[in-house]
Design a protein around this motif. Structure first.
Motif, PDB file in Angstrom:
ATOM      1  N   ASP A   1       2.793   5.402 -12.753  1.00 29.48           N
ATOM      2  CA  ASP A   1       1.928   6.258 -11.940  1.00 29.48           C
ATOM      3  C   ASP A   1       2.423   6.253 -10.492  1.00 29.48           C
ATOM      4  OD1 ASP A   1      -0.124   7.360 -10.355  1.00 29.48           O
ATOM      5  OD2 ASP A   1      -1.674   6.684 -11.731  1.00 29.48           O
ATOM      6  N   LEU A   2       2.957   7.395 -10.059  1.00 32.53           N
ATOM      7  CA  LEU A   2       3.464   7.541  -8.691  1.00 32.53           C
ATOM      8  C   LEU A   2       2.551   8.420  -7.840  1.00 32.53           C
ATOM      9  CD1 LEU A   2       7.258   8.176  -9.475  1.00 32.53           C
ATOM     10  CD2 LEU A   2       6.070   5.991  -9.175  1.00 32.53           C
ATOM     11  N   VAL A   3       1.405   8.788  -8.378  1.00 29.71           N
ATOM     12  CA  VAL A   3       0.527   9.738  -7.705  1.00 29.71           C
ATOM     13  C   VAL A   3      -0.727   9.077  -7.144  1.00 29.71           C
ATOM     14  CG1 VAL A   3      -0.847  11.842  -8.015  1.00 29.71           C
ATOM     15  CG2 VAL A   3       1.407  11.658  -9.079  1.00 29.71           C
ATOM     16  N   SER A   4      -1.370   8.210  -7.923  1.00 29.76           N
ATOM     17  CA  SER A   4      -2.583   7.548  -7.455  1.00 29.76           C
ATOM     18  C   SER A   4      -2.281   6.680  -6.230  1.00 29.76           C
ATOM     19  CB  SER A   4      -3.173   6.676  -8.565  1.00 29.76           C
ATOM     20  OG  SER A   4      -3.501   7.438  -9.703  1.00 29.76           O
ATOM     21  N   ASP A   5      -3.273   6.521  -5.375  1.00 29.53           N
ATOM     22  CA  ASP A   5      -3.100   5.658  -4.206  1.00 29.53           C
ATOM     23  C   ASP A   5      -3.074   4.195  -4.650  1.00 29.53           C
ATOM     24  OD1 ASP A   5      -3.138   7.881  -2.570  1.00 29.53           O
ATOM     25  OD2 ASP A   5      -5.297   7.774  -2.215  1.00 29.53           O
ATOM     26  N   ALA A   6      -2.117   3.430  -4.122  1.00 27.00           N
ATOM     27  CA  ALA A   6      -1.909   2.044  -4.549  1.00 27.00           C
ATOM     28  C   ALA A   6      -2.266   1.066  -3.431  1.00 27.00           C
ATOM     29  CB  ALA A   6      -0.456   1.844  -4.965  1.00 27.00           C
ATOM     30  N   LEU A   7      -2.963  -0.006  -3.800  1.00 34.20           N
ATOM     31  CA  LEU A   7      -3.288  -1.069  -2.850  1.00 34.20           C
ATOM     32  C   LEU A   7      -3.211  -2.398  -3.588  1.00 34.20           C
ATOM     33  CD1 LEU A   7      -4.090  -1.128   0.174  1.00 34.20           C
ATOM     34  CD2 LEU A   7      -6.453  -1.471  -0.567  1.00 34.20           C
TER      35      LEU A   7
ATOM     36  N   TRP B   1       0.849  -1.185   0.000  1.00 31.56           N
ATOM     37  CA  TRP B   1       0.000   0.000   0.000  1.00 31.56           C
ATOM     38  C   TRP B   1       0.886   1.236   0.000  1.00 31.56           C
ATOM     39  CZ3 TRP B   1       0.385  -3.567   3.891  1.00 31.56           C
ATOM     40  CH2 TRP B   1       0.891  -3.154   5.128  1.00 31.56           C
ATOM     41  N   SER B   2       0.410   2.267  -0.686  1.00 31.71           N
ATOM     42  CA  SER B   2       1.225   3.472  -0.840  1.00 31.71           C
ATOM     43  C   SER B   2       0.344   4.651  -1.199  1.00 31.71           C
ATOM     44  CB  SER B   2       2.276   3.250  -1.934  1.00 31.71           C
ATOM     45  OG  SER B   2       2.977   4.438  -2.215  1.00 31.71           O
ATOM     46  N   GLY B   3       0.587   5.776  -0.547  1.00 31.51           N
ATOM     47  CA  GLY B   3      -0.087   7.007  -0.904  1.00 31.51           C
ATOM     48  C   GLY B   3      -1.222   7.405   0.000  1.00 31.51           C
ATOM     49  N   PHE B   4      -1.772   6.464   0.773  1.00 36.24           N
ATOM     50  CA  PHE B   4      -2.890   6.797   1.636  1.00 36.24           C
ATOM     51  C   PHE B   4      -2.419   7.657   2.806  1.00 36.24           C
ATOM     52  CE2 PHE B   4      -3.967   2.901  -0.538  1.00 36.24           C
ATOM     53  CZ  PHE B   4      -5.234   3.184  -1.007  1.00 36.24           C
ATOM     54  N   GLN B   5      -3.243   8.593   3.211  1.00 33.81           N
ATOM     55  CA  GLN B   5      -2.860   9.530   4.263  1.00 33.81           C
ATOM     56  C   GLN B   5      -2.446   8.788   5.523  1.00 33.81           C
ATOM     57  OE1 GLN B   5      -5.845  12.408   5.233  1.00 33.81           O
ATOM     58  NE2 GLN B   5      -4.497  13.601   6.543  1.00 33.81           N
ATOM     59  N   GLY B   6      -1.219   9.054   5.977  1.00 34.02           N
ATOM     60  CA  GLY B   6      -0.718   8.426   7.193  1.00 34.02           C
ATOM     61  C   GLY B   6       0.009   7.128   6.962  1.00 34.02           C
ATOM     62  N   SER B   7       0.001   6.629   5.713  1.00 34.46           N
ATOM     63  CA  SER B   7       0.706   5.376   5.446  1.00 34.46           C
ATOM     64  C   SER B   7       2.192   5.638   5.321  1.00 34.46           C
ATOM     65  CB  SER B   7       0.189   4.708   4.166  1.00 34.46           C
ATOM     66  OG  SER B   7       0.636   5.394   3.024  1.00 34.46           O
ATOM     67  N   SER B   8       2.981   4.617   5.620  1.00 36.93           N
ATOM     68  CA  SER B   8       4.430   4.757   5.529  1.00 36.93           C
ATOM     69  C   SER B   8       4.943   4.454   4.130  1.00 36.93           C
ATOM     70  CB  SER B   8       5.120   3.827   6.532  1.00 36.93           C
ATOM     71  OG  SER B   8       4.815   2.475   6.242  1.00 36.93           O
ATOM     72  N   GLY B   9       4.054   3.969   3.229  1.00 36.96           N
ATOM     73  CA  GLY B   9       4.475   3.711   1.859  1.00 36.96           C
ATOM     74  C   GLY B   9       4.889   5.001   1.183  1.00 36.96           C
TER      75      GLY B   9
ATOM     76  N   SER C   1      -6.245   9.662  -6.212  1.00 37.78           N
ATOM     77  CA  SER C   1      -5.560  10.236  -5.065  1.00 37.78           C
ATOM     78  C   SER C   1      -6.569  10.846  -4.096  1.00 37.78           C
ATOM     79  CB  SER C   1      -4.576  11.304  -5.531  1.00 37.78           C
ATOM     80  OG  SER C   1      -3.844  11.812  -4.444  1.00 37.78           O
ATOM     81  N   GLY C   2      -6.400  10.533  -2.820  1.00 33.18           N
ATOM     82  CA  GLY C   2      -7.326  11.016  -1.802  1.00 33.18           C
ATOM     83  C   GLY C   2      -8.392  10.009  -1.414  1.00 33.18           C
ATOM     84  N   THR C   3      -8.419   8.835  -2.089  1.00 31.97           N
ATOM     85  CA  THR C   3      -9.362   7.777  -1.718  1.00 31.97           C
ATOM     86  C   THR C   3      -9.124   7.349  -0.278  1.00 31.97           C
ATOM     87  OG1 THR C   3      -9.470   6.964  -4.000  1.00 31.97           O
ATOM     88  CG2 THR C   3     -10.161   5.433  -2.265  1.00 31.97           C
ATOM     89  N   GLN C   4     -10.183   7.172   0.478  1.00 28.19           N
ATOM     90  CA  GLN C   4     -10.046   6.688   1.846  1.00 28.19           C
ATOM     91  C   GLN C   4      -9.553   5.235   1.845  1.00 28.19           C
ATOM     92  OE1 GLN C   4     -10.572   8.546   4.809  1.00 28.19           O
ATOM     93  NE2 GLN C   4     -10.507  10.155   3.240  1.00 28.19           N
ATOM     94  N   TYR C   5      -8.664   4.929   2.780  1.00 31.68           N
ATOM     95  CA  TYR C   5      -8.097   3.582   2.846  1.00 31.68           C
ATOM     96  C   TYR C   5      -9.197   2.536   2.981  1.00 31.68           C
ATOM     97  CZ  TYR C   5      -4.860  -0.167   4.181  1.00 31.68           C
ATOM     98  OH  TYR C   5      -4.146  -1.335   4.232  1.00 31.68           O
ATOM     99  N   GLU C   6     -10.185   2.813   3.809  1.00 29.52           N
ATOM    100  CA  GLU C   6     -11.263   1.853   4.032  1.00 29.52           C
ATOM    101  C   GLU C   6     -12.040   1.578   2.744  1.00 29.52           C
ATOM    102  OE1 GLU C   6      -9.966   3.710   7.690  1.00 29.52           O
ATOM    103  OE2 GLU C   6     -10.679   4.571   5.795  1.00 29.52           O
ATOM    104  N   GLN C   7     -12.204   2.616   1.927  1.00 25.59           N
ATOM    105  CA  GLN C   7     -12.911   2.443   0.655  1.00 25.59           C
ATOM    106  C   GLN C   7     -12.111   1.564  -0.294  1.00 25.59           C
ATOM    107  OE1 GLN C   7     -13.875   6.151  -1.279  1.00 25.59           O
ATOM    108  NE2 GLN C   7     -14.341   5.174  -3.232  1.00 25.59           N
TER     109      GLN C   7
END
Length: 254
Positions: free
Chosen positions: A197-203, A176-184, A225-231
């Motif tokens: 793509d280095l901008v979109s949130d990755a899971l 996982w990478s890019g989500f707010q608060g993640s260490s990725g 970018s900005g998608t909630q982790y839970e979503q």
């Protein structure tokens, strides 16, 4: 297969080790930034020349344990620096015959999470571990992947995808990478000079399902970018649950 949600980019590969055939593929050669999935290549490179005994010093066992089971980034950074950075990827591409895996873009040479990888190449990595690696390597790596902690060392719940969709026989190496608060690793908002793509949130959810690791599953996803982790967690889990996975036992709905 469950439809890919609008706005999500996905790359999927499911391989049945009993038949030696892919069961499902969707954008399987599309490159994603690896996030923590690259830790598979890091541990294999570390172990490569340690035969025939493959003894691992205590300090390294502790680092590798937390790197694979809890997706610890500090451990990955330690080995990235110690083993030569992108040279790790170059060596493993040649050794495993990977076709679309490459080191980080020139704009971000030290970012192991920006290694480019595909679902198809991830299947090749697991096939090497399970079917070609020396027995001590296979047993060492898979024993750790079969015992993931619920949360990564950064506090994120890593039981999305495979771990939520199937029970009880699975192994995972998530990313996982890019989500707010993640260490990725997360890139600057400006698009770098890279087609990756280095901008979109990755899971990403990768691993094995079924008795004796029958099926190899790799699901890579990018979210706006900005998608909630839970979503994203729910979307990846639903997508994974909709796959045809030989040997997989569906987890009971909670």
């Amino acid at each position: 297969m469950t439809a890919v949600p609008p706005g999500v980019t996905a790359g999927i590969a499911v391989f049945d080790r009993h038949t030696g055939q892919f069961v499902q593929q969707f954008n399987a050669d599309h490159q994603f930034r690896s996030a923590s999935v690259v830790k598979l290549l890091i541990v294999l490179d570390f172990l490569w020349d340690r035969g025939p005994q493959y003894d691992v010093p205590v300090a390294d066992r502790e680092r590798l344990d937390v790197m694979l089971r809890s997706s610890d980034d500090d451990a990955a950074s330690h080995y990235w620096d110690e083993l030569g950075g992108a040279a790790i990827v170059e060596r493993m591409v040649e050794r495993l015959g990977l076709t679309r895996t490459a080191g980080p873009p020139a704009t971000h040479p030290g970012f192991w999470g920006y290694v480019a990888i595909t679902a198809a190449d991830t299947v090749r990595i697991y096939r090497y571990i399970l079917d070609s690696a020396p027995q001590p390597v296979r047993e060492y790596v898979m024993e750790l992947l079969h015992r993931p902690t619920r949360h990564g060392t950064d506090g994120f719940d890593q039981y999305f995808g495979i771990a939520s969709a199937f029970d009880p026989d699975f192994s995972i190496k998530q990313g996982w990478s890019g989500f707010q608060g993640s260490s990725g690793y997360r890139s600057d908002r400006a698009k770098p000079d890279s087609t990756l793509d280095l901008v979109s949130d990755a899971l990403h959810t990768t691993g094995t399902v079924g008795l004796d690791d029958r099926s190899i599953v790799a699901v890579f996803t990018l979210h706006p970018s900005g998608t909630q982790y839970e979503q994203a967690y729910a979307a990846v889990t639903e997508l994974t649950a909709g796959l045809t996975v030989p040997g997989g036992v569906r987890a009971a709905a909670s």
